[in-house]
Motif scaffolding. Structure first.
Motif, PDB file in Angstrom:
ATOM      1  N   UNK A 179      -3.115   9.832  -5.201  1.00  0.00           N
ATOM      2  CA  UNK A 179      -4.031   8.424  -5.149  1.00  0.00           C
ATOM      3  C   UNK A 179      -3.288   7.407  -4.244  1.00  0.00           C
ATOM      4  N   UNK A 180      -4.317   6.763  -3.372  1.00  0.00           N
ATOM      5  CA  UNK A 180      -3.589   5.461  -2.680  1.00  0.00           C
ATOM      6  C   UNK A 180      -3.560   4.284  -3.727  1.00  0.00           C
ATOM      7  N   UNK A 224      16.671 -13.092  -6.437  1.00  0.00           N
ATOM      8  CA  UNK A 224      15.196 -12.522  -6.080  1.00  0.00           C
ATOM      9  C   UNK A 224      14.623 -12.679  -7.429  1.00  0.00           C
ATOM     10  N   UNK A 225      13.562 -13.557  -7.235  1.00  0.00           N
ATOM     11  CA  UNK A 225      12.508 -13.328  -8.348  1.00  0.00           C
ATOM     12  C   UNK A 225      11.111 -13.091  -7.923  1.00  0.00           C
ATOM     13  N   UNK A 226      10.601 -12.068  -8.589  1.00  0.00           N
ATOM     14  CA  UNK A 226       9.254 -11.589  -8.135  1.00  0.00           C
ATOM     15  C   UNK A 226       8.214 -11.402  -9.391  1.00  0.00           C
ATOM     16  N   UNK A 227       7.081 -11.178  -8.901  1.00  0.00           N
ATOM     17  CA  UNK A 227       6.000 -11.150  -9.452  1.00  0.00           C
ATOM     18  C   UNK A 227       5.075  -9.654  -8.864  1.00  0.00           C
ATOM     19  N   UNK A 228       4.904  -8.819  -9.649  1.00  0.00           N
ATOM     20  CA  UNK A 228       4.202  -7.698  -9.031  1.00  0.00           C
ATOM     21  C   UNK A 228       3.040  -7.159  -9.903  1.00  0.00           C
ATOM     22  N   UNK A 229       2.073  -6.874  -9.304  1.00  0.00           N
ATOM     23  CA  UNK A 229       0.652  -6.610 -10.109  1.00  0.00           C
ATOM     24  C   UNK A 229       0.816  -5.304 -10.418  1.00  0.00           C
ATOM     25  N   UNK A 230       1.496  -4.900 -11.200  1.00  0.00           N
ATOM     26  CA  UNK A 230       1.754  -3.561 -11.671  1.00  0.00           C
ATOM     27  C   UNK A 230       0.655  -3.158 -12.520  1.00  0.00           C
ATOM     28  N   UNK A 231      -0.332  -4.090 -13.170  1.00  0.00           N
ATOM     29  CA  UNK A 231      -1.338  -3.563 -14.114  1.00  0.00           C
ATOM     30  C   UNK A 231      -2.481  -3.100 -13.052  1.00  0.00           C
ATOM     31  N   UNK A 232      -2.700  -3.480 -11.846  1.00  0.00           N
ATOM     32  CA  UNK A 232      -3.537  -2.975 -11.039  1.00  0.00           C
ATOM     33  C   UNK A 232      -3.045  -1.687 -10.288  1.00  0.00           C
ATOM     34  N   UNK A 233      -1.792  -1.602 -10.318  1.00  0.00           N
ATOM     35  CA  UNK A 233      -1.088  -0.337  -9.774  1.00  0.00           C
ATOM     36  C   UNK A 233      -1.559   0.747 -10.367  1.00  0.00           C
ATOM     37  N   UNK A 234      -1.009   0.535 -11.662  1.00  0.00           N
ATOM     38  CA  UNK A 234      -1.334   1.734 -12.723  1.00  0.00           C
ATOM     39  C   UNK A 234      -2.531   1.971 -12.929  1.00  0.00           C
ATOM     40  N   UNK A 235      -3.582   1.152 -13.041  1.00  0.00           N
ATOM     41  CA  UNK A 235      -4.887   1.496 -13.073  1.00  0.00           C
ATOM     42  C   UNK A 235      -5.493   2.325 -11.700  1.00  0.00           C
ATOM     43  N   UNK A 284       0.868  -1.003   0.039  1.00  0.00           N
ATOM     44  CA  UNK A 284      -0.136   0.047  -0.056  1.00  0.00           C
ATOM     45  C   UNK A 284       0.824   1.310   0.065  1.00  0.00           C
ATOM     46  N   UNK A 285       0.346   2.468  -0.570  1.00  0.00           N
ATOM     47  CA  UNK A 285       0.884   3.622  -0.480  1.00  0.00           C
ATOM     48  C   UNK A 285       0.161   4.595  -1.232  1.00  0.00           C
ATOM     49  N   UNK A 286       0.739   5.676  -1.089  1.00  0.00           N
ATOM     50  CA  UNK A 286      -0.034   7.218  -1.646  1.00  0.00           C
ATOM     51  C   UNK A 286       1.172   7.749  -2.614  1.00  0.00           C
ATOM     52  N   UNK A 287       0.585   7.803  -3.859  1.00  0.00           N
ATOM     53  CA  UNK A 287       1.503   8.205  -5.030  1.00  0.00           C
ATOM     54  C   UNK A 287       1.866   9.859  -4.947  1.00  0.00           C
ATOM     55  N   UNK A 288       2.647  10.398  -4.180  1.00  0.00           N
ATOM     56  CA  UNK A 288       3.207  11.764  -3.723  1.00  0.00           C
ATOM     57  C   UNK A 288       4.461  12.056  -4.619  1.00  0.00           C
ATOM     58  N   UNK A 289       4.985  11.074  -5.365  1.00  0.00           N
ATOM     59  CA  UNK A 289       6.079  11.610  -6.226  1.00  0.00           C
ATOM     60  C   UNK A 289       6.027  10.870  -7.594  1.00  0.00           C
ATOM     61  N   UNK A 290       6.880  11.291  -8.636  1.00  0.00           N
ATOM     62  CA  UNK A 290       6.982  10.780  -9.979  1.00  0.00           C
ATOM     63  C   UNK A 290       7.206   9.220  -9.738  1.00  0.00           C
ATOM     64  N   UNK A 291       6.235   8.560 -10.638  1.00  0.00           N
ATOM     65  CA  UNK A 291       6.721   6.898 -10.738  1.00  0.00           C
ATOM     66  C   UNK A 291       6.349   6.876 -12.238  1.00  0.00           C
ATOM     67  N   UNK A 292       7.349   5.905 -12.796  1.00  0.00           N
ATOM     68  CA  UNK A 292       7.006   5.556 -14.285  1.00  0.00           C
ATOM     69  C   UNK A 292       6.619   6.679 -15.184  1.00  0.00           C
ATOM     70  N   UNK A 293       7.346   7.845 -14.875  1.00  0.00           N
ATOM     71  CA  UNK A 293       6.908   9.132 -16.188  1.00  0.00           C
ATOM     72  C   UNK A 293       5.551   9.814 -15.526  1.00  0.00           C
ATOM     73  N   UNK A 294       4.812   9.177 -14.500  1.00  0.00           N
ATOM     74  CA  UNK A 294       3.559   9.676 -14.123  1.00  0.00           C
ATOM     75  C   UNK A 294       3.739  10.472 -13.029  1.00  0.00           C
ATOM     76  N   UNK A 295       3.438  11.842 -13.246  1.00  0.00           N
ATOM     77  CA  UNK A 295       3.326  12.692 -12.161  1.00  0.00           C
ATOM     78  C   UNK A 295       2.469  12.493 -10.960  1.00  0.00           C
ATOM     79  N   UNK A 296       2.795  13.058  -9.799  1.00  0.00           N
ATOM     80  CA  UNK A 296       1.909  12.533  -8.432  1.00  0.00           C
ATOM     81  C   UNK A 296       0.748  12.612  -8.770  1.00  0.00           C
ATOM     82  N   UNK A 297      -0.295  11.651  -8.444  1.00  0.00           N
ATOM     83  CA  UNK A 297      -1.768  11.819  -8.344  1.00  0.00           C
ATOM     84  C   UNK A 297      -2.366  12.206  -6.908  1.00  0.00           C
TER      85      UNK A 297
END
Length: 144
Positions: A106-107, A126-137, A91-104
């Protein structure tokens, strides 16, 4: 691997999560130096380049900049042999630039699963799978 070694590996992962949940980039970097093998293999698409521990540091620096209140909650952990698997909710709140997206402002809440291989009590792979699709939506970067 003995039960004690498995418990020790889980404890290392818990220490790492404690550092990441602190929100302190320096503490996270120190934890990576302390808890990972010098030749760490980090299997993940790292948009900012780098390999091994340096790539992991860059990922966490970017995450902490974008989501200063980021929190990783471990939902379940399984240890077998030299591996530990951790299923987490982030969980987190988008308060800084991320993947070229300015802060929104949004949680976000998304899932991830990581498989870590340990050598001599340190994270070696380390091997990981992160649900980036949900994050970006949730950030409005993609349609729901």
């Amino acid at each position: 691997m003995s039960a004690a070694e498995a418990a020790g590996n889980i404890a290392v992962l818990e220490r790492f999560h404690s550092a990441t949940n602190s929100g302190d980039p320096d503490r996270v970097a120190r934890a990576i130096d302390e808890l990972t093998a010098p030749d760490l293999v980090f299997h993940a698409p790292v948009p900012m380049g780098g390999t091994g521990a340096e790539a992991l540091k860059r990922v966490w620096a970017a995450l902490l900049c974008a989501f200063p209140d980021i929190r990783v909650t471990v939902e379940e952990t399984v240890a077998e042999g030299d591996k530990v698997v951790s299923r987490n909710t982030v969980t987190g709140t988008h308060l800084g630039e991320y993947r070229g997206l300015p802060p929104t402002g949004r949680p976000v809440t998304y899932g991830e699963i990581f498989v870590l291989r340990f050598v001599d009590g340190k994270i070696a792979e380390v091997r990981g799978v992160v649900d980036v699709l949900t994050q970006l939506r949730q950030l409005g970067a993609l349609p729901s």
